[in-house]
Design a protein around this motif. Structure first.
Motif, PDB file in Angstrom:
ATOM      1  N   ASN A  99       0.823  -1.207   0.000  1.00 49.81           N
ATOM      2  CA  ASN A  99       0.000   0.000   0.000  1.00 49.81           C
ATOM      3  C   ASN A  99       0.864   1.267   0.000  1.00 49.81           C
ATOM      4  O   ASN A  99       2.096   1.204  -0.018  1.00 49.81           O
ATOM      5  CB  ASN A  99      -0.994  -0.017   1.173  1.00 49.81           C
ATOM      6  CG  ASN A  99      -0.325   0.028   2.534  1.00 49.81           C
ATOM      7  OD1 ASN A  99       0.799   0.519   2.690  1.00 49.81           O
ATOM      8  ND2 ASN A  99      -1.001  -0.481   3.557  1.00 49.81           N
ATOM      9  N   TYR A 101       1.467   3.581   2.279  1.00 53.95           N
ATOM     10  CA  TYR A 101       2.380   3.695   3.421  1.00 53.95           C
ATOM     11  C   TYR A 101       3.611   2.815   3.225  1.00 53.95           C
ATOM     12  O   TYR A 101       4.750   3.260   3.430  1.00 53.95           O
ATOM     13  CB  TYR A 101       1.668   3.309   4.720  1.00 53.95           C
ATOM     14  CG  TYR A 101       2.607   3.291   5.911  1.00 53.95           C
ATOM     15  CD1 TYR A 101       2.856   4.459   6.635  1.00 53.95           C
ATOM     16  CD2 TYR A 101       3.270   2.120   6.286  1.00 53.95           C
ATOM     17  CE1 TYR A 101       3.745   4.454   7.706  1.00 53.95           C
ATOM     18  CE2 TYR A 101       4.156   2.113   7.348  1.00 53.95           C
ATOM     19  CZ  TYR A 101       4.386   3.274   8.058  1.00 53.95           C
ATOM     20  OH  TYR A 101       5.265   3.272   9.106  1.00 53.95           O
ATOM     21  N   GLU A 102       3.391   1.575   2.826  1.00 51.71           N
ATOM     22  CA  GLU A 102       4.504   0.631   2.677  1.00 51.71           C
ATOM     23  C   GLU A 102       5.436   1.030   1.535  1.00 51.71           C
ATOM     24  O   GLU A 102       6.642   0.803   1.608  1.00 51.71           O
ATOM     25  CB  GLU A 102       3.951  -0.776   2.470  1.00 51.71           C
ATOM     26  CG  GLU A 102       3.254  -1.330   3.721  1.00 51.71           C
ATOM     27  CD  GLU A 102       2.346  -2.512   3.423  1.00 51.71           C
ATOM     28  OE1 GLU A 102       1.998  -2.701   2.239  1.00 51.71           O
ATOM     29  OE2 GLU A 102       1.979  -3.221   4.367  1.00 51.71           O
ATOM     30  N   ALA A 105       7.477   3.839   3.150  1.00 43.79           N
ATOM     31  CA  ALA A 105       8.332   3.316   4.222  1.00 43.79           C
ATOM     32  C   ALA A 105       9.510   2.543   3.642  1.00 43.79           C
ATOM     33  O   ALA A 105      10.631   2.605   4.178  1.00 43.79           O
ATOM     34  CB  ALA A 105       7.513   2.420   5.145  1.00 43.79           C
ATOM     35  N   LYS A 116      10.678   3.773  13.790  1.00 40.26           N
ATOM     36  CA  LYS A 116       9.338   3.568  13.237  1.00 40.26           C
ATOM     37  C   LYS A 116       8.449   4.794  13.418  1.00 40.26           C
ATOM     38  O   LYS A 116       7.701   5.172  12.514  1.00 40.26           O
ATOM     39  CB  LYS A 116       8.691   2.346  13.907  1.00 40.26           C
ATOM     40  CG  LYS A 116       7.331   1.999  13.328  1.00 40.26           C
ATOM     41  CD  LYS A 116       6.748   0.756  13.984  1.00 40.26           C
ATOM     42  CE  LYS A 116       5.381   0.439  13.394  1.00 40.26           C
ATOM     43  NZ  LYS A 116       4.764  -0.758  14.044  1.00 40.26           N
ATOM     44  N   GLU A 120       6.725   6.986  10.413  1.00 39.44           N
ATOM     45  CA  GLU A 120       5.284   7.230  10.326  1.00 39.44           C
ATOM     46  C   GLU A 120       4.973   8.720  10.235  1.00 39.44           C
ATOM     47  O   GLU A 120       4.144   9.140   9.414  1.00 39.44           O
ATOM     48  CB  GLU A 120       4.577   6.620  11.543  1.00 39.44           C
ATOM     49  CG  GLU A 120       4.567   5.099  11.548  1.00 39.44           C
ATOM     50  CD  GLU A 120       3.965   4.532  12.821  1.00 39.44           C
ATOM     51  OE1 GLU A 120       3.668   5.326  13.755  1.00 39.44           O
ATOM     52  OE2 GLU A 120       3.792   3.303  12.885  1.00 39.44           O
ATOM     53  N   ILE A 123       5.987  10.134   6.740  1.00 39.32           N
ATOM     54  CA  ILE A 123       5.054   9.719   5.691  1.00 39.32           C
ATOM     55  C   ILE A 123       3.748  10.493   5.784  1.00 39.32           C
ATOM     56  O   ILE A 123       3.218  10.973   4.775  1.00 39.32           O
ATOM     57  CB  ILE A 123       4.806   8.198   5.769  1.00 39.32           C
ATOM     58  CG1 ILE A 123       6.077   7.447   5.353  1.00 39.32           C
ATOM     59  CG2 ILE A 123       3.626   7.788   4.885  1.00 39.32           C
ATOM     60  CD1 ILE A 123       6.005   5.949   5.554  1.00 39.32           C
ATOM     61  N   GLU A 124       3.240  10.644   6.987  1.00 34.48           N
ATOM     62  CA  GLU A 124       2.007  11.423   7.167  1.00 34.48           C
ATOM     63  C   GLU A 124       2.200  12.871   6.716  1.00 34.48           C
ATOM     64  O   GLU A 124       1.324  13.468   6.092  1.00 34.48           O
ATOM     65  CB  GLU A 124       1.569  11.377   8.640  1.00 34.48           C
ATOM     66  CG  GLU A 124       1.063  10.015   9.081  1.00 34.48           C
ATOM     67  CD  GLU A 124       0.855   9.931  10.588  1.00 34.48           C
ATOM     68  OE1 GLU A 124       1.099  10.956  11.280  1.00 34.48           O
ATOM     69  OE2 GLU A 124       0.459   8.863  11.072  1.00 34.48           O
ATOM     70  N   LEU A 127       2.434  13.064   2.740  1.00 37.75           N
ATOM     71  CA  LEU A 127       1.143  12.771   2.125  1.00 37.75           C
ATOM     72  C   LEU A 127       0.161  13.923   2.343  1.00 37.75           C
ATOM     73  O   LEU A 127      -0.637  14.247   1.456  1.00 37.75           O
ATOM     74  CB  LEU A 127       0.565  11.467   2.672  1.00 37.75           C
ATOM     75  CG  LEU A 127       1.281  10.187   2.252  1.00 37.75           C
ATOM     76  CD1 LEU A 127       0.659   8.977   2.926  1.00 37.75           C
ATOM     77  CD2 LEU A 127       1.246  10.015   0.738  1.00 37.75           C
ATOM     78  N   ILE A 136      -3.472   6.682   2.663  1.00 36.28           N
ATOM     79  CA  ILE A 136      -2.259   6.072   3.205  1.00 36.28           C
ATOM     80  C   ILE A 136      -2.316   4.543   3.222  1.00 36.28           C
ATOM     81  O   ILE A 136      -1.293   3.878   3.074  1.00 36.28           O
ATOM     82  CB  ILE A 136      -1.968   6.632   4.613  1.00 36.28           C
ATOM     83  CG1 ILE A 136      -0.578   6.212   5.075  1.00 36.28           C
ATOM     84  CG2 ILE A 136      -3.046   6.235   5.611  1.00 36.28           C
ATOM     85  CD1 ILE A 136      -0.107   6.972   6.315  1.00 36.28           C
ATOM     86  N   LYS A 137      -3.495   3.963   3.375  1.00 40.84           N
ATOM     87  CA  LYS A 137      -3.612   2.506   3.445  1.00 40.84           C
ATOM     88  C   LYS A 137      -4.102   1.887   2.139  1.00 40.84           C
ATOM     89  O   LYS A 137      -4.302   0.671   2.050  1.00 40.84           O
ATOM     90  CB  LYS A 137      -4.558   2.109   4.582  1.00 40.84           C
ATOM     91  CG  LYS A 137      -4.062   2.484   5.968  1.00 40.84           C
ATOM     92  CD  LYS A 137      -2.753   1.798   6.318  1.00 40.84           C
ATOM     93  CE  LYS A 137      -2.283   2.115   7.730  1.00 40.84           C
ATOM     94  NZ  LYS A 137      -0.987   1.500   8.048  1.00 40.84           N
ATOM     95  N   ARG A 155       6.732  10.467  -2.448  1.00 43.34           N
ATOM     96  CA  ARG A 155       7.915   9.598  -2.353  1.00 43.34           C
ATOM     97  C   ARG A 155       9.181  10.370  -2.705  1.00 43.34           C
ATOM     98  O   ARG A 155      10.223  10.212  -2.069  1.00 43.34           O
ATOM     99  CB  ARG A 155       7.731   8.402  -3.291  1.00 43.34           C
ATOM    100  CG  ARG A 155       8.878   7.405  -3.283  1.00 43.34           C
ATOM    101  CD  ARG A 155       8.622   6.263  -4.256  1.00 43.34           C
ATOM    102  NE  ARG A 155       8.534   6.725  -5.635  1.00 43.34           N
ATOM    103  CZ  ARG A 155       8.142   5.960  -6.652  1.00 43.34           C
ATOM    104  NH1 ARG A 155       7.806   4.698  -6.443  1.00 43.34           N
ATOM    105  NH2 ARG A 155       8.085   6.452  -7.874  1.00 43.34           N
TER     106      ARG A 155
END
Length: 239
Positions: A99, A101-102, A105, A116, A120, A123-124, A127, A136-137, A155
């Motif tokens: 997804n 997020y992945e 990450a 971690k 997170e 990324i938040e 986005l 995100i998911k 990205r």
């Protein structure tokens, strides 16, 4: 205060596979500039971007990107350059088996992030900046083309790069979405990012006229050094 050069090519030949496609390229881009690269298919736009990204080696001439010399750049040193660049592709190149997020990450972990919580939060943050925090998911195939391109831009800016290289970022998008993506690049440029964008979309150029490089007939023409170069389409037709 004079801005520093972040891209410079001197007497550079640009290749597409084994074929020389642009000869004797001399180019200087200052920090914070927004520059278009235009030209017909096969005239060297993508090859120029790939050379700046060290995806294609610089065989002849001198080159400097983000303070790193391109000539004789060893494979094990390419990552040092890539950390200073954000690259946006026309075909997205998102990992289809994970997804949003992945996908992001994966990039952060590959560039040395280990915490971690920090991953997170970053990324938040990106986005949110590109307007797809609610995706995100989502898996990439569930996103529209415009949403996928926003994720690709997110990205590209994860590691706060000095330079953004965009290869036809609106090429697969409808006019309305293309305008939204251009607006996003303009915002990033206004926030200090240097942007080089290849495009064949003249509506994009009309919305934000700026310095333009034209790939035609094996050479790179620069609107900054050739002030009479105003009819881009006629230059392309001459090729």
């Amino acid at each position: 205060m004079e801005k520093s050069k972040v891209i410079e090519l001197v007497g550079a030949d640009i290749y597409q596979r084994e074929n020389k496609i642009l000869s004797d390229v001399n180019l200087s881009v200052n920090e914070g500039e927004f520059v278009y690269i235009i030209g017909k298919v096969g005239t060297g736009k993508t090859s120029l971007i790939k050379t700046l990204n060290a995806e294609i080696p610089l065989i002849k001439g001198l080159g400097m990107v983000a303070g790193i010399s391109l000539e004789n750049l060893k494979n094990k040193e390419v990552y040092l350059l890539r950390r200073k660049l954000g690259v946006v592709f026309q075909d997205f190149r998102l990992l289809t088996d994970r997804n949003v997020y992945e996908n992001l990450a994966f990039v952060l972990r590959a560039t040395g992030w280990t915490d971690k919580t920090k991953i997170e939060l970053r990324i938040e943050e990106v986005l949110e900046k590109v307007g797809v925090a609610d995706k995100i998911k989502k898996m990439p195939h569930l996103l529209s083309g415009g949403e996928q391109q926003r994720v690709v831009i997110a990205r590209a800016i994860l590691n706060d790069p000095l330079i953004l290289l965009a290869d036809e970022p609106t090429g697969n998008l409808d006019p309305e979405t293309s305008e939204e993506i251009l607006d996003l690049f303009i915002q990033l440029n206004e926030a200090g990012k240097t942007v080089l964008m290849s495009t064949h979309d003249y509506a994009v150029i009309a919305k934000k006229p700026t310095r333009t490089l034209v790939c035609a007939a094996g050479v790179l023409n620069d609107s900054e050094t050739n002030k009479t170069m105003v009819d881009f389409e006629s230059m392309l037709d001459a090729n």
